[in-house]
Write a protein that holds these residues in place. Structure first.
Motif, PDB file in Angstrom:
ATOM      1  N   GLY A 230       0.839  -1.187   0.000  1.00 53.31           N
ATOM      2  CA  GLY A 230       0.000   0.000   0.000  1.00 53.31           C
ATOM      3  C   GLY A 230       0.872   1.233   0.000  1.00 53.31           C
ATOM      4  N   PHE A 231       0.262   2.393   0.189  1.00 52.77           N
ATOM      5  CA  PHE A 231       1.014   3.639   0.316  1.00 52.77           C
ATOM      6  C   PHE A 231       1.171   3.970   1.798  1.00 52.77           C
ATOM      7  CE2 PHE A 231      -0.550   4.427  -4.079  1.00 52.77           C
ATOM      8  CZ  PHE A 231       0.686   4.647  -4.670  1.00 52.77           C
ATOM      9  N   TYR A 232       2.421   4.170   2.217  1.00 59.61           N
ATOM     10  CA  TYR A 232       2.733   4.469   3.611  1.00 59.61           C
ATOM     11  C   TYR A 232       3.320   5.877   3.714  1.00 59.61           C
ATOM     12  CZ  TYR A 232       2.111  -0.510   4.608  1.00 59.61           C
ATOM     13  OH  TYR A 232       1.597  -1.776   4.751  1.00 59.61           O
ATOM     14  N   THR A 233       3.027   6.546   4.813  1.00 58.05           N
ATOM     15  CA  THR A 233       3.546   7.898   5.020  1.00 58.05           C
ATOM     16  C   THR A 233       5.064   7.882   5.032  1.00 58.05           C
ATOM     17  OG1 THR A 233       1.600   8.540   6.308  1.00 58.05           O
ATOM     18  CG2 THR A 233       3.574   9.886   6.570  1.00 58.05           C
ATOM     19  N   ALA A 234       5.674   8.710   4.198  1.00 55.68           N
ATOM     20  CA  ALA A 234       7.127   8.789   4.121  1.00 55.68           C
ATOM     21  C   ALA A 234       7.682   9.428   5.389  1.00 55.68           C
ATOM     22  CB  ALA A 234       7.551   9.599   2.898  1.00 55.68           C
TER      23      ALA A 234
END
Length: 332
Positions: A230-234
């Motif tokens: 998924g997309f994770y907070t950088a």
């Protein structure tokens, strides 16, 4: 380079170097890394653009700018021997292949036998490609500096919306990936994205990307596989020096933008600006949000609840889920 057939390329940080024509080391992603386009400028001069990365040379040894208006115009002069030429950027000495560290530097000598002498060779770039490997997790991101034919076997998606803890992925129609279009690739395998002169379909896309390593100062998501893909907070890295500051222009006209908090986006990778979405993680939603039948409380008490990656969920947070009896549900 006239001396040894050495070819110019741009590494991941935008510095120009040279390597032997048969050498695929030196951070070269592919033979496409050494293909350049001479774009006509005023007064018979040219801008030099790296095709793979879509960046122009701004000064001797540097090429990170995608805006042609900020490129350095060069004069190409025949040096009188077998069509050997010199390349001289405006206001600078000749482009030279320096033996130390394989760097491209400025050089004042005008000798057709030295590293300031170049042979320009036309190539058929339709046969060259940027090679991408999508790992076992089945997903990767990509952005290229040129229009590329989408190879068979891989699915290419943009992100058209983010809400309720999910990112809506929309498949690109047609078979061309546009220059500068950041995307998500699906399906494990190795793929060659070949240059094409065909036009790409215009798409809606929230993703951004960079063709060189870059420090990104805006809150964003990056592709990850921590608890499923998924997309994770950088995560920002706090810099205590000025090495990551962004400098635009040269000399007295240079403008410096401090980058104290940033994350590093790798070359040819995409990221997703966070905007107002507060979720720390975004799950993939492949545009199948129609048919949602209500909130989770209305679901069959015996049904098992799964997230969009297929994992069972005991205490669902806000987002979209699928139940074992085939229903799509929305938790607000």
């Amino acid at each position: 380079d006239h001396r040894a057939g050495q070819e110019v390329y741009v590494n991941n940080d935008g510095s120009m170097h040279f390597a032997n024509a048969d050498d695929y080391g030196y951070e070269l992603g592919s033979a496409m890394s050494r293909v350049w386009q001479f774009v006509p400028a005023a007064d018979g001069k040219f801008y030099i653009k790296n095709v793979e990365r879509g960046v122009f040379m701004q000064s001797v040894g540097t090429a990170t700018e995608t805006d042609g208006a900020k490129a350095k115009a060069v004069t190409i002069s025949n040096m009188g021997k077998n069509n050997v030429v010199s390349i001289r950027p405006d206001g600078q000495s000749q482009m030279h292949a320096q033996d130390s560290n394989s760097k491209i530097v400025g050089w004042n000598e005008n000798n057709p036998e030295d590293g300031s002498a170049w042979v320009i060779t036309e190539v058929s770039i339709e046969e060259l490609a940027h090679t991408v490997t999508v790992g076992e997790a089945g997903y990767a991101t990509l952005v290229l500096g040129y229009n590329a034919a989408i190879p068979s076997g891989v699915e290419v998606y943009t992100v058209s919306a983010t809400e309720d803890g999910s990112a809506t992925l929309t498949m690109i129609e047609g078979n061309v990936l546009a220059a500068g279009e950041a995307v998500v690739l699906k399906n494990a395998g190795t793929y060659d994205f070949k240059y094409t002169t065909a036009e790409a379909t215009e798409v809606e896309n929230l993703l951004k990307g960079t063709t060189v390593n870059a420090n990104i100062a805006e809150a964003s998501y990056v592709l990850g596989n921590i608890d499923g893909v998924g997309f994770y907070t950088a995560t920002f890295n706090v810099n205590t020096d000025t090495s990551n500051d962004i400098v635009e222009g040269e000399g007295e006209s240079a403008v410096t933008t401090p980058v104290n908090d940033a994350f590093k986006n790798n070359a040819f990778k995409a990221y997703l600006p966070k905007t107002n979405n507060a979720a720390q993680t975004l799950r993939f939603n492949f545009g199948e949000t129609t048919g949602i039948e209500g909130v989770i409380e209305g679901t069959n008490a015996n049904a098992v609840i799964f997230d969009l990656s297929g994992r069972p969920v005991q205490k669902p947070a806000a987002g979209i889920y699928v139940t074992s009896d085939g229903r799509k549900v929305l938790v607000k």
